[in-house]
Scaffold this active site. Sequence first.
Site, PDB file in Angstrom:
ATOM      1  N   LYS A   1       0.855  -1.189   0.000  1.00  0.00           N
ATOM      2  CA  LYS A   1       0.000   0.000   0.000  1.00  0.00           C
ATOM      3  C   LYS A   1       0.889   1.237   0.000  1.00  0.00           C
ATOM      4  CE  LYS A   1      -4.365   0.640   2.438  1.00  0.00           C
ATOM      5  NZ  LYS A   1      -4.951   0.505   3.765  1.00  0.00           N
TER       6      LYS A   1
HETATM    7  C1  E4P Z   1      -8.335   1.415   3.891  1.00  0.00           C
HETATM    8  O1  E4P Z   1      -7.544   0.668   3.394  1.00  0.00           O
HETATM    9  C2  E4P Z   1      -8.146   2.122   5.154  1.00  0.00           C
HETATM   10  O2  E4P Z   1      -7.388   1.283   5.986  1.00  0.00           O
HETATM   11  C3  E4P Z   1      -9.416   2.388   5.898  1.00  0.00           C
HETATM   12  O3  E4P Z   1     -10.538   2.036   5.147  1.00  0.00           O
HETATM   13  C4  E4P Z   1      -9.490   3.723   6.561  1.00  0.00           C
HETATM   14  O4  E4P Z   1     -10.725   3.810   7.224  1.00  0.00           O
HETATM   15  P1  E4P Z   1     -11.037   4.951   8.302  1.00  0.00           P
HETATM   16  O5  E4P Z   1     -11.268   6.227   7.571  1.00  0.00           O
HETATM   17  O6  E4P Z   1     -12.270   4.470   9.000  1.00  0.00           O
HETATM   18  O7  E4P Z   1      -9.841   5.009   9.207  1.00  0.00           O
END
Ligand code: E4P
Length: 233
Positions: free
Chosen positions: A84
């Site tokens: 990522k």
């Molecule tokens: C996606 O890969 C992220 O880890 C995640 O969806 C972030 O979510 P949040 O905005 O609830 O922290």
Amino acid sequence: MKFFLDTANLNEIREGVSLGLVDGITTNPSLVAKEGGVDFKQHVVAICELVAGDVSAEVTSLDTEGMLSEGREYAAIAPNVVVKCPLTADGLRATRQLTSEGIRVNVTLCFSPAQAILAAKAGAAYISPFIGRLDDIGQNGLELVRDIVEIYNNYNWKTEVLAASIRHPIHVIETARAGADVATMPFKVMQQLIKHPLTDKGLDQFLADWRKSVSSKPDQNVNLLKEVVNVRQ
Ligand code: E4P
């Protein structure tokens, strides 16, 4: 549509996998920090042992070189690790390079269609638009998912739209309507998708009626039981 769990918690992952509903996992540094000082690489190994589908492991470097070295290290953990990278200029450079080395990249922290176009052009395997965080600042997160799906379809781009920052079941339903390839959600949201009060009420009623009928015809039930035993033998 694939369902990913957005968690680094092994118990939640085990439970989700036992439901048969988990196609992959996304983690981020905040989710890993919640697990309390785990060794990140060991933790990714543990997740990959539980899940056959893609597991996103996020880099924490801000420069391309750092992202490349972290990305190569994480990708070597298991074939289902997806690196990522954040949607920055350095992140896009790293995405292009890692992709050219055969390492799949999930480009994260996407908040506009323009950013999503760049991620696809850099060769990302996934783009992660953050729905909930846009909603939080009074913008329309679902509209972003719809826009990206439309644009990617125009060009048949292979980058998969991974709807992220999902906060409740309506987000899941609407991303499915929009044609997103993946929805990644907290375990709590996956549980909420299962539940409906009318299902519980209906089940209670069915069982209450069944018990009543069983207690009013004891002989018939003994005969029924004998038949079942015979069939099973
Ligand atoms: C996606 O890969 C992220 O880890 C995640 O969806 C972030 O979510 P949040 O905005 O609830 O922290």
